[in-house]
Motif scaffolding. Structure first.
Motif, PDB file in Angstrom:
ATOM      1  N   ASP A 112      37.819  35.310  32.667  1.00  0.00           N
ATOM      2  CA  ASP A 112      39.126  35.949  32.508  1.00  0.00           C
ATOM      3  C   ASP A 112      40.215  35.244  33.314  1.00  0.00           C
ATOM      4  O   ASP A 112      41.394  35.370  33.013  1.00  0.00           O
ATOM      5  N   MET A 113      39.827  34.463  34.306  1.00  0.00           N
ATOM      6  CA  MET A 113      40.814  33.721  35.100  1.00  0.00           C
ATOM      7  C   MET A 113      41.437  32.569  34.295  1.00  0.00           C
ATOM      8  O   MET A 113      42.448  32.007  34.691  1.00  0.00           O
ATOM      9  N   HIS A 117      47.657  34.702  31.010  1.00  0.00           N
ATOM     10  CA  HIS A 117      48.419  35.496  31.979  1.00  0.00           C
ATOM     11  C   HIS A 117      47.870  35.409  33.395  1.00  0.00           C
ATOM     12  O   HIS A 117      48.508  35.842  34.346  1.00  0.00           O
ATOM     13  N   ARG A 118      46.668  34.807  33.571  1.00  0.00           N
ATOM     14  CA  ARG A 118      46.076  34.675  34.912  1.00  0.00           C
ATOM     15  C   ARG A 118      45.847  33.222  35.301  1.00  0.00           C
ATOM     16  O   ARG A 118      45.486  32.936  36.446  1.00  0.00           O
ATOM     17  N   TRP A 119      46.050  32.313  34.374  1.00  0.00           N
ATOM     18  CA  TRP A 119      45.728  30.905  34.575  1.00  0.00           C
ATOM     19  C   TRP A 119      46.597  30.260  35.641  1.00  0.00           C
ATOM     20  O   TRP A 119      47.810  30.466  35.684  1.00  0.00           O
TER      21      TRP A 119
END
Length: 126
Positions: A112-113, A117-119
């Motif tokens: 999910d990382m 939106h979190r990258w």
């Protein structure tokens, strides 16, 4: 609602003409067409939205023949990643290059990382 003057003007145009059809269309939607006059936050047109969806609307015919249902689903997933990267302020090419390079050694529990939106880009050492 529109006023009586508009109805009088409409009656001056012959029934069935292209102008009559256009006027009828407008008069039926008069409240929605003039909504922006009552609220300054309402845009006068929807050009911004139209421009945002145009590439997808144009491509729809091209994607119809992706080869198979699974190919279409894969194409949709990639297009979603690309658009999400753009909406999160990333260069889609740099984003995809980075995550596809990392993916083979990335821990599955932390995948999910790599979502847009979190990258966080890999730090370049050198």
């Amino acid at each position: 609602m529109f006023d009586a003057r508009q109805v009088v003007q409409r009656k001056l145009v012959s029934e069935g003409s292209a102008i009559a059809k256009a006027l009828d269309y407008s008069l039926k939607r008069w409240e929605a067409l003039t909504r922006y006059l009552d609220d300054g936050h309402v845009p006068i047109d929807n050009n911004w939205v139209e421009n945002q969806i145009r590439p997808w609307a144009i491509g729809r015919g091209n994607w119809l023949f992706a080869g198979s249902l699974r190919a279409g689903q894969r194409a949709a997933a990639i297009m979603s990643l690309i658009r999400s990267a753009q909406l999160n302020g990333h260069d889609p090419h740099a984003y995809l290059k980075d995550i596809l390079t990392r993916l083979p050694t990335h821990r599955a529990s932390e995948v999910d990382m790599l979502l847009p939106h979190r990258w966080q880009p890999t730090a370049v050492v050198g």
